[in-house]
Design an enzyme around this catalytic site. Structure first.
Site, mmCIF file in Angstrom:
data_model
loop_
_atom_site.group_PDB
_atom_site.id
_atom_site.type_symbol
_atom_site.label_atom_id
_atom_site.label_comp_id
_atom_site.label_asym_id
_atom_site.label_seq_id
_atom_site.Cartn_x
_atom_site.Cartn_y
_atom_site.Cartn_z
ATOM 1 N N GLU A 260 4.992 -3.824 11.681
ATOM 2 C CA GLU A 260 3.676 -3.208 11.758
ATOM 3 C C GLU A 260 2.734 -4.073 10.939
ATOM 4 O OE1 GLU A 260 0.628 -0.888 10.193
ATOM 5 O OE2 GLU A 260 2.382 0.317 9.637
ATOM 6 N N ASN B 25 0.794 -1.236 0.000
ATOM 7 C CA ASN B 25 0.000 0.000 0.000
ATOM 8 C C ASN B 25 0.823 1.282 0.000
ATOM 9 O OD1 ASN B 25 0.759 -0.343 2.648
ATOM 10 N ND2 ASN B 25 -1.227 0.172 3.514
ATOM 11 N N CYS C 97 -3.288 0.494 6.996
ATOM 12 C CA CYS C 97 -3.312 -0.137 8.327
ATOM 13 C C CYS C 97 -4.036 0.763 9.302
ATOM 14 C CB CYS C 97 -1.908 -0.361 8.857
ATOM 15 S SG CYS C 97 -0.786 -1.018 7.669
#
Ligand code: G3P
Length: 478
Positions: A253, A158, A287
């Site tokens: 993450e 992303n 996220c």
């Protein structure tokens, strides 16, 4: 045209000896767009050897020179936005304007990192022994920060460019070498970005970019004995990496289910705009997207109406046209999102819009009256679907937030700052935003997830520190 993008090793562009390539599918057209090399394990070994030896001399390169090269790379990156922005549009369907923003933000991040690096790495500590009981002033302790060695960077699809440089720049300024494994969707953008570092003139072997199938080289890379640190952003693959990796620092993450808690006194127009920005930008594929709205029942109708009106204004279409909503990254992702939507439908959620999908393009959808027995209340769609759960107390909202396996960010909307702080303290997430949607940036802010959202903290300063170790020299006086 059949051309296969080369991978980058030893300061050169190379063709893999595998003779194989990996196809990158354009999410919007669903046709093959690019091809990259399918590198082999032998090529990974070669890259690691180069990274190990290049790091030794890089660590001895004066800090100001390392910073100078990074500033140069940042400038080249900003001057060469076009090919990166174009490939971001083609391989991850990011809207054209946002693709340019991603590259500019990345250039800024590199420069900031160079500046921050010269300050925090240019300073050490001096300790005296007689502050500890029983000691005389006979020991002088000097501390400084030294590099770890080889850093392996694995960014997600992303933000292929931005989340690659957020790992590369701290690693390099701290004196590490860097091996980059880009995501397949996003690999070409990463190769263009690496070319900017190449043009800046970093030493050979210091930076490598190895492309290929995760199934062939993924574990081999993450379990490689030459790797001294892994910085990974992505899905739950990170959890399996953390179980297999050696005794090395990990920075990870791994997604979130960011809650947006809305109190009765909130400015509902502000909340509605933030649900749109937080829930639907890049079609929800962040996220830190707003992934569940927890709104007090008494203001829920009004809020839902306001969000609905704004959803109606979102444009849906090709990324080239700067549509707000574009195709999600892959067919399997679209199918997964559809699964969550259908589950919510069967269990009685209220559809504020009709569900519509063409190929990988899913129209923005707000689901009201979602209940905890629906999958969408807990799972992250990574798509343009936002569930609303109505709550009758703030505690209910906090409990829902804390019952999640994730703990990345969250947000709370209220005009009462005292309540906001208490709610922030009660939310088990790495960051809580008061009166704004969750977001990682500005990129020097600390960024970290609790629970399954990750390990280690990011943000420029924390990343530099994570990619170093403390070294001490003690002078013993007679
Ligand atoms: O999804 C990646 C995460 O780091 C989000 O970044 O800038 O969209 O908040 P951002």
């Amino acid at each position: 045209d059949g051309e296969v993008y080369k991978y980058y090793a030893d300061g050169e562009w190379k063709t893999s000896s595998s003779g194989k390539s990996v196809a990158i599918i354009n999410p919007a057209t669903r046709k093959p767009q690019y091809k990259v090399q399918a590198c082999t394990q032998e090529e990974v070994n070669a890259v690691m050897e180069m990274a190990k030896s290049a790091q030794k001399s890089w660590a001895k390169t004066p800090l100001w020179k390392r910073a100078e090269l990074l500033h140069k790379a940042a400038a080249i990156l900003k001057d060469n936005k076009a090919p990166m922005a174009e490939s971001l549009v083609k391989e991850i369907a990011k809207p054209a304007k946002d693709s340019v923003t991603e590259v500019v933000r990345s250039g800024d991040l590199i420069s900031y990192c160079a500046e921050e690096g010269v300050r925090i790495l240019g300073e050490g500590k001096f300790l005296l022994s007689d502050s500890f009981p029983g000691n005389d002033r006979t020991k002088y302790c000097l501390t400084s920060k030294i590099p770890l060695g080889v850093v392996l960077a694995i960014p997600p699809f992303n933000y292929p460019v931005n989340l690659a440089v957020s790992k590369i720049a701290p690693a390099l300024i701290a004196g590490n070498s860097l091996v980059l494994k880009p995501p397949t969707q996003g690999a070409v953008s990463c190769l263009h970005m690496v070319h900017c570092f190449h043009l800046a003139g970093f030493p050979k072997g210091l930076i490598s970019c190895i492309t290929g199938k995760g199934s062939e080289i993924g574990d081999f890379l993450t379990m490689h004995p030459a790797v001294n640190c892994i910085s990974f952003t992505g899905g739950d693959t990170g959890i399996s990496i953390s179980k297999k990796a050696g005794m090395i620092p990990l920075q990870m993450e791994l997604g979130g289910k960011d809650a947006c808690i809305v109190l009765e006194d909130a400015d509902l127009d502000l909340v509605a705009s933030n649900i749109i920005k937080g829930g639907f930008s890049y079609s929800g594929q962040r996220c830190t997207a707003v992934k569940v709205v927890l709104v007090m029942e008494s203001v829920a109708d009004e809020l839902v109406e306001k969000v609905k009106a704004k959803v109606a204004k979102l444009t849906v279409g090709p990324p080239e046209d700067n549509s707000d909503i574009t195709a999600v990254v892959s067919e399997s992702s679209a199918n997964f999102i559809e699964g969550l939507v259908m589950d919510a439908k069967e269990k009685g959620a209220t559809f504020c819009q009709e569900y519509k999908r063409e190929g990988n393009l899913i129209w923005p959808l707000l689901l009201d009256n979602v209940r905890p027995d629906m999958r969408i209340a807990w799972e992250e769609p990574f798509g343009p679907v936002v569930p609303v759960l109505r709550i009758s107390s703030v505690e209910e909202g906090i409990n829902h937030c804390n019952a999640s396996n994730f703990g990345l960010q969250g947000c709370v909307f209220t005009k009462d700052i005292n309540k906001a702080i208490l709610i922030s303290d009660a939310m088990e997430t790495g960051t809580v935003q008061i009166n704004s949607a969750p977001a990682r940036g500005p990129d020097h802010f600390p960024f970290q997830g609790l629970k399954d959202s990750g390990i280690g903290s990011q943000g420029v300063t924390n990343s530099i520190n994570l990619m170093t170790k403390v070294k001490t020299t003690v002078i013993n006086l007679p």
